[in-house]
Enzyme design. Sequence first.
Site, mmCIF file in Angstrom:
data_model
loop_
_atom_site.group_PDB
_atom_site.id
_atom_site.type_symbol
_atom_site.label_atom_id
_atom_site.label_comp_id
_atom_site.label_asym_id
_atom_site.label_seq_id
_atom_site.Cartn_x
_atom_site.Cartn_y
_atom_site.Cartn_z
ATOM 1 N N HIS A 47 0.861 -1.184 0.000
ATOM 2 C CA HIS A 47 0.000 0.000 0.000
ATOM 3 C C HIS A 47 0.898 1.235 0.000
ATOM 4 C CE1 HIS A 47 -3.748 -2.056 1.960
ATOM 5 N NE2 HIS A 47 -3.233 -2.774 0.989
ATOM 6 N N GLU A 49 0.987 3.820 1.830
ATOM 7 C CA GLU A 49 1.481 4.195 3.154
ATOM 8 C C GLU A 49 2.651 3.316 3.586
ATOM 9 O OE1 GLU A 49 -3.124 4.299 3.616
ATOM 10 O OE2 GLU A 49 -1.664 3.356 2.302
ATOM 11 N N CYS A 77 -6.094 1.767 5.874
ATOM 12 C CA CYS A 77 -6.695 0.512 6.323
ATOM 13 C C CYS A 77 -6.118 0.161 7.696
ATOM 14 C CB CYS A 77 -6.405 -0.589 5.306
ATOM 15 S SG CYS A 77 -4.690 -1.168 5.312
ATOM 16 N N CYS A 80 -2.257 -0.412 7.648
ATOM 17 C CA CYS A 80 -1.482 0.819 7.504
ATOM 18 C C CYS A 80 -1.603 1.696 8.741
ATOM 19 C CB CYS A 80 -1.913 1.569 6.253
ATOM 20 S SG CYS A 80 -1.486 0.687 4.731
#
Length: 144
Positions: A47, A49, A77, A80
């Site tokens: 992701h 992040e 999410c 993260c």
Amino acid sequence: MGRALAEARAAAARGEVPVGAVIVGPDGRLLAAAGNRTRELNDPTAHAEMLVIRAAAAALGSERLSGCDLYVTLEPCPMCAAAISFARIRRLYFGAADPKGGGVVHGPRIYNQQTCHHVPEVYDGLGERDAAELLKGFFEERRG
């Protein structure tokens, strides 16, 4: 947030879910910028992040990003959100809310848990309209 949106657009161009993130150091210097790369890297943890946290930690030579701020186009999410906590990010700014998959103001609300190690300052809605439109357009195009 403009740079994070640019990273999200680049992710969309690669066929990735359009999420972008940047980390800015305590001095205001850009440390890392990335968009989602889960498909490209065949890595469910890639992701935006997670990628910027890894890059900023490498740039600083530390697993702690104290004093750093993270800008991301979509509510993080739970994975993260936890990584942001472990990295000791000072401030989290995010654009669009994610009622289905978010972990900050939706879902498990990671920072409200007693077991959370560090709670960043959270500011939501920054660039929300642009981020939400980018995501909506991306998914509408795929549903065709």
